[in-house]
Motif scaffolding. Structure first.
Motif, mmCIF file in Angstrom:
data_model
loop_
_atom_site.group_PDB
_atom_site.id
_atom_site.type_symbol
_atom_site.label_atom_id
_atom_site.label_comp_id
_atom_site.label_asym_id
_atom_site.label_seq_id
_atom_site.Cartn_x
_atom_site.Cartn_y
_atom_site.Cartn_z
ATOM 1 N N MET A 1 -2.777 -2.369 -8.556
ATOM 2 C CA MET A 1 -3.302 -1.027 -8.378
ATOM 3 C C MET A 1 -2.780 -0.444 -7.069
ATOM 4 S SD MET A 1 -5.271 0.516 -10.413
ATOM 5 C CE MET A 1 -6.508 0.392 -11.608
ATOM 6 N N ASP A 2 -2.577 0.836 -7.090
ATOM 7 C CA ASP A 2 -2.215 1.574 -5.881
ATOM 8 C C ASP A 2 -3.406 2.397 -5.434
ATOM 9 O OD1 ASP A 2 0.420 0.717 -5.965
ATOM 10 O OD2 ASP A 2 1.203 2.581 -6.782
ATOM 11 N N LEU A 3 -3.582 2.486 -4.146
ATOM 12 C CA LEU A 3 -4.518 3.431 -3.560
ATOM 13 C C LEU A 3 -3.666 4.623 -3.166
ATOM 14 C CD1 LEU A 3 -7.364 4.044 -2.591
ATOM 15 C CD2 LEU A 3 -6.817 2.877 -0.463
ATOM 16 N N VAL A 4 -3.922 5.771 -3.765
ATOM 17 C CA VAL A 4 -3.109 6.966 -3.549
ATOM 18 C C VAL A 4 -3.901 7.921 -2.665
ATOM 19 C CG1 VAL A 4 -1.850 8.849 -4.642
ATOM 20 C CG2 VAL A 4 -2.096 6.666 -5.835
ATOM 21 N N LEU A 5 -3.331 8.250 -1.515
ATOM 22 C CA LEU A 5 -3.988 9.123 -0.549
ATOM 23 C C LEU A 5 -3.248 10.449 -0.477
ATOM 24 C CD1 LEU A 5 -4.071 6.634 2.478
ATOM 25 C CD2 LEU A 5 -5.687 6.764 0.587
ATOM 26 N N LEU A 6 -3.986 11.518 -0.395
ATOM 27 C CA LEU A 6 -3.412 12.803 -0.036
ATOM 28 C C LEU A 6 -3.843 13.023 1.402
ATOM 29 C CD1 LEU A 6 -1.802 15.302 -0.861
ATOM 30 C CD2 LEU A 6 -3.994 16.393 -1.373
ATOM 31 N N VAL A 7 -2.879 13.045 2.305
ATOM 32 C CA VAL A 7 -3.174 13.164 3.730
ATOM 33 C C VAL A 7 -2.575 14.447 4.277
ATOM 34 C CG1 VAL A 7 -3.374 10.674 4.046
ATOM 35 C CG2 VAL A 7 -1.171 11.756 4.409
ATOM 36 N N GLU A 18 1.711 12.703 0.220
ATOM 37 C CA GLU A 18 1.081 11.605 -0.496
ATOM 38 C C GLU A 18 1.492 10.286 0.140
ATOM 39 O OE1 GLU A 18 0.873 11.498 -4.969
ATOM 40 O OE2 GLU A 18 2.201 9.770 -4.600
ATOM 41 N N GLU A 19 0.542 9.390 0.271
ATOM 42 C CA GLU A 19 0.787 8.023 0.742
ATOM 43 C C GLU A 19 0.252 7.074 -0.315
ATOM 44 O OE1 GLU A 19 2.119 6.676 3.695
ATOM 45 O OE2 GLU A 19 2.787 8.712 4.149
ATOM 46 N N ARG A 20 0.961 5.990 -0.560
ATOM 47 C CA ARG A 20 0.522 4.971 -1.514
ATOM 48 C C ARG A 20 0.385 3.643 -0.799
ATOM 49 N NH1 ARG A 20 1.007 5.526 -7.076
ATOM 50 N NH2 ARG A 20 1.277 7.705 -7.607
ATOM 51 N N VAL A 40 -9.673 -0.276 3.531
ATOM 52 C CA VAL A 40 -8.253 0.103 3.591
ATOM 53 C C VAL A 40 -8.114 1.528 4.100
ATOM 54 C CG1 VAL A 40 -6.151 0.422 2.224
ATOM 55 C CG2 VAL A 40 -7.651 -1.526 1.764
ATOM 56 N N LEU A 41 -8.961 2.424 3.618
ATOM 57 C CA LEU A 41 -8.953 3.811 4.091
ATOM 58 C C LEU A 41 -9.256 3.883 5.581
ATOM 59 C CD1 LEU A 41 -10.901 5.424 1.131
ATOM 60 C CD2 LEU A 41 -8.479 5.758 1.653
ATOM 61 N N ALA A 42 -10.243 3.121 6.021
ATOM 62 C CA ALA A 42 -10.604 3.113 7.445
ATOM 63 C C ALA A 42 -9.457 2.595 8.302
ATOM 64 C CB ALA A 42 -11.852 2.263 7.660
ATOM 65 N N GLU A 43 -8.799 1.543 7.848
ATOM 66 C CA GLU A 43 -7.669 0.999 8.602
ATOM 67 C C GLU A 43 -6.518 2.003 8.653
ATOM 68 O OE1 GLU A 43 -4.572 -2.787 8.635
ATOM 69 O OE2 GLU A 43 -6.202 -2.756 7.168
ATOM 70 N N TRP A 44 -6.200 2.618 7.507
ATOM 71 C CA TRP A 44 -5.105 3.593 7.473
ATOM 72 C C TRP A 44 -5.410 4.755 8.416
ATOM 73 C CZ3 TRP A 44 -3.567 8.496 6.965
ATOM 74 C CH2 TRP A 44 -2.229 8.726 6.693
ATOM 75 N N TRP A 51 -3.312 12.214 11.170
ATOM 76 C CA TRP A 51 -3.482 12.591 9.769
ATOM 77 C C TRP A 51 -4.937 12.481 9.360
ATOM 78 C CZ3 TRP A 51 0.514 14.571 7.032
ATOM 79 C CH2 TRP A 51 1.807 14.364 7.543
ATOM 80 N N GLN A 52 -5.356 13.339 8.437
ATOM 81 C CA GLN A 52 -6.694 13.268 7.851
ATOM 82 C C GLN A 52 -6.539 13.001 6.360
ATOM 83 O OE1 GLN A 52 -8.402 17.094 8.824
ATOM 84 N NE2 GLN A 52 -9.302 16.277 10.703
ATOM 85 N N ILE A 53 -7.377 12.115 5.834
ATOM 86 C CA ILE A 53 -7.344 11.829 4.402
ATOM 87 C C ILE A 53 -8.111 12.939 3.695
ATOM 88 C CG2 ILE A 53 -7.986 10.212 2.582
ATOM 89 C CD1 ILE A 53 -7.743 7.983 4.751
ATOM 90 N N SER A 54 -7.409 13.697 2.884
ATOM 91 C CA SER A 54 -8.006 14.816 2.165
ATOM 92 C C SER A 54 -8.690 14.339 0.893
ATOM 93 C CB SER A 54 -6.923 15.843 1.834
ATOM 94 O OG SER A 54 -7.436 16.877 1.056
ATOM 95 N N ARG A 55 -8.033 13.424 0.179
ATOM 96 C CA ARG A 55 -8.613 12.823 -1.024
ATOM 97 C C ARG A 55 -7.878 11.530 -1.318
ATOM 98 N NH1 ARG A 55 -6.920 17.422 -5.188
ATOM 99 N NH2 ARG A 55 -8.088 18.481 -3.617
#
Length: 71
Positions: A1-7, A18-20, A40-44, A51-55
């Motif tokens: 699985m990938d965690l897909v971030l819009l930052v 987008e970050e994966r 993982v989100l907290a570490e990133w 950068w801010q994680i939008s979703r």
């Protein structure tokens, strides 16, 4: 699985990308990915303070990418 971030840049919120992040084989189910995503989100976010994680979402590699909705 990938965690897909819009930052988005904190100083320029209209500049997004987008970050994966590969979550690994142990998170092959969406539910397990969602549970494991928070640290993982907290570490990133800690590693990328400009950068801010939008979703974010979990998806299998090759699925449709995240797009930002016009607000």
């Amino acid at each position: 699985m990938d965690l897909v971030l819009l930052v988005c840049l904190a100083a320029s919120p209209e500049s997004c990308r987008e970050e994966r992040v590969l979550m690994g084989a142990q998170t092959s189910e969406s539910r397990m990915c969602m549970v494991g995503a928070v640290p993982v989100l907290a570490e990133w976010a800690g590693d990328h303070p400009e950068w801010q994680i939008s979703r974010w979402k979990c998806e299998r590699p090759g699925q449709v990418r995240v797009t930002r909705n016009a607000d």
